[in-house]
Motif scaffolding. Sequence first.
Motif, PDB file in Angstrom:
ATOM      1  N   MET B   1       0.575  -1.122   0.036  1.00 33.69           N
ATOM      2  CA  MET B   1       0.159   0.047   0.019  1.00 33.69           C
ATOM      3  C   MET B   1       1.027   1.304  -0.111  1.00 33.69           C
ATOM      4  N   TRP B   5      -2.218   5.678  -3.001  1.00 35.65           N
ATOM      5  CA  TRP B   5      -3.443   4.748  -2.836  1.00 35.65           C
ATOM      6  C   TRP B   5      -4.028   4.973  -1.729  1.00 35.65           C
ATOM      7  N   ARG B   8      -5.990   8.592  -1.776  1.00 34.99           N
ATOM      8  CA  ARG B   8      -6.890   8.591  -2.774  1.00 34.99           C
ATOM      9  C   ARG B   8      -7.977   7.814  -1.781  1.00 34.99           C
ATOM     10  N   TRP B   9      -7.979   6.689  -0.994  1.00 35.13           N
ATOM     11  CA  TRP B   9      -9.080   6.235  -0.516  1.00 35.13           C
ATOM     12  C   TRP B   9      -9.684   7.079   0.563  1.00 35.13           C
ATOM     13  N   SER B 392      -0.719  10.436  -9.379  1.00 32.67           N
ATOM     14  CA  SER B 392       0.370   9.910  -8.782  1.00 32.67           C
ATOM     15  C   SER B 392       1.443  10.783  -8.343  1.00 32.67           C
TER      16      SER B 392
END
Lengths: 341, 443
Positions: B1, B5, B8-9, B392
């Motif tokens: 992870m 990522w 974003r979550w 990113s």
Amino acid sequence: MLNTIWFALWGLLWAVYFMLDGFDFGVGILHLFVAKDDLERRMVINTIGPVWDGNEVWLITAGGATFAAFPTTYAYMFSYLYTPLFLILASLILRGVSFEFRGKIELEGWKRFWDFVIFLFSLMPAILFGIAFGNIFKGLPFDANGYHGTLFTLLNPYGLLTGVFFLLLFLEHGALWLSFKASNKVAERAKSTAQKTWPLLLIVAGLFLIFTKWATKLYNNYINHPVWFIVPAIAVISLVLIRIFMKTSYVKAFISSCVLIITVVFTGIIGLYPNLIPSSIDPACNLTIFNSSSSQYTLKVMLIVVIIFVPIVIAYQLWAHMLFKEAIKKEDLEDKEVAAY
Amino acid sequence: MDTVWLARWQFALTALFHFIFVPLTLGLSFLVAIMETVYVKTGNETYLRMTKFFGKLFLINFALGLVTGITLEFEFGMNWAQYSKFVGDIFGSPLAIEATLAFFLESTFLGVWIFGWKKVSKKVHALSAWLVAFGTNISALWILIANAWMQHPIGYVIRNGRAEFVNFWAAVLQPYAILKFLHTVHAGYVVGAFFVMGISAYHLLKHQEIDLFKRAFKIGAYFGLYAAIVVFIIGDLHAFEVAKTQPTKLAAMESVWNTEKGVPLYLIQFPDEAHKRNAIQWFGIPKLLSILAYHNPNASIKGLKSFPRNDRPPVTITFISFRTMVGLGAIFIIFALIAYYLIKADRLLDKRWFLKLMLYAIPLPYLACELGWIVAEVGRQPWIVYGLLRTSQAVSTAVNTAQVVMTLIGFVFLYGTLGFIDIYLLFKYARKVPEPATTKGGY
């Protein structure tokens, strides 16, 4: 020039935020102590009921103005102060909902729980904002390679001292507010709290002014341009005036406390100029009003927006404050059209 | 992870959670203002009680919408510092304007509305309700102008390693922003209207306060029919704009893989991302997709395969979200038409099945709103600013994975608990019978 105007506005937005939400924090902390039963606690909460939300918007505006005028500072300030900001955020969320949730279920334990939430999450941001600003005055440990601090770097003696200083400022401010916005016994207890807090505030304010000499470079600007000493001088006079006015009028004492908070923030802000966030390890990396600002075009557009709309905001917020200027009395609490919380 | 990522979550969860409460605020603020205005005009106390009943639900809902909004403003700086640095010259302005023009208005007059029943005249009180409603809608305007710029950047140059404004009005007045604003607020009006109709249906089914809730249902039905039709029409125009400005998003929304002219719309379709084709496509209606996307039956639609692999958004989630949203949008029009007809024919109380249907339909417009945001944001990937900055490259460099994990857990726990309590309170107060006109005591 535009950059300097925006620097002053940036300082002003934070100062007004602390002046306004400062008494909400003070009231939130004190309500456990100056109110002895549910009715009295409701009285305390209802003194800030109509205004706390509008006060908090000054924080959102200060954050938004930082983003719009000094985006690089916004980006670094918020990511460097990551953990304290998360804690402030969680506190403001919990404090905000607790006013709404508290009275919605008629259970003693439920109300006591939210009372404690209001206390704890008014206390936390009061101290954390102080710690954050103490560290900004002092400078954060960053250089060209990035940030080299953690949460514990921020908990240095000067940061903690500023945290206690802010806490006492807000306690005094909140106690003065309750002295004329609450009534009967609650107001009496608030008055006594304001009187007892004042000497502590005086001592810590003195310590803050002294330690600022060693922990920060804030005084350099004052030594180069002594005329600016007028701002800390007004702060000291306001602090003394609070003491004097407490004998005659708590409204005047509260107004002095407003001036005190504004001038304390500006004492720091003037010392920072032209930095927004100095680096404690490499002065070449200081975030200044020039190297972290938006383009002149954006600064101009935003200045026009501010000049047109902020006076309107101030006008209707003052109107709302005047509308609710009367003290909350016990019989008001029987009537939900007057005291909704 | 990795940090991207997780960040974003975190953004997805905090934004979608925030948007559980916002649309009801957008719609119900106007509905409450309308109810109070009818009271002031007619002097009929039923409308005063209605105003207070729905006003209380409005406030319970509003509290969480307000506090969860601050999170998002902080999150740009905390988790997305590189993004903030790159776009701050442009993106910061609408945020600051939103606070100055909208939040102050909304919060100050909400204070007057809640606490001022005996402090201001009836007219000023009703005016406060309208100012709250305008405040929330102006807020939506500016945040959507900001979001529209991420979807379709305009009025800028790249200078000093970042995007800088050269034309403020180009970004503010671009069709993408205006359509997105109109589409979103009308979605909120549908949520508000279905909320009022659903709760009124509950009480009508229980035979309590028939007169009050029939009148409330009527206001909800009229408002709902207007909003359901407008949100659908604007949605079509909005998709037309997306087709022009974000071809990869459009291709993902419709799961179009090959570039073709006169593309049919398949009623039943399912993407197969691994093989870059559709697993199922049945019942094609010739040329319909070209007509919908470009308002031209022979228009060519660029398929996903004509874009480099690393420029394509996730297809399945975008496609399903879009299809479901559109389907729901059509259902809302049908339900609102039935509601309108039954009110006109005065047969609402006979149709218990419809009242039940409307009660259980309350969550559907919420679902449509959330799906709409998923289409907008997932469909924009892999870009955070379409065509300019990749997601990113946008996260904070000073923040490590552990920090984002900690705050993510913190938000899930905090939001989970508060969301549960808030929804519990909404249920509790929605089930209560409205109070008599003058009330003493209570809290």
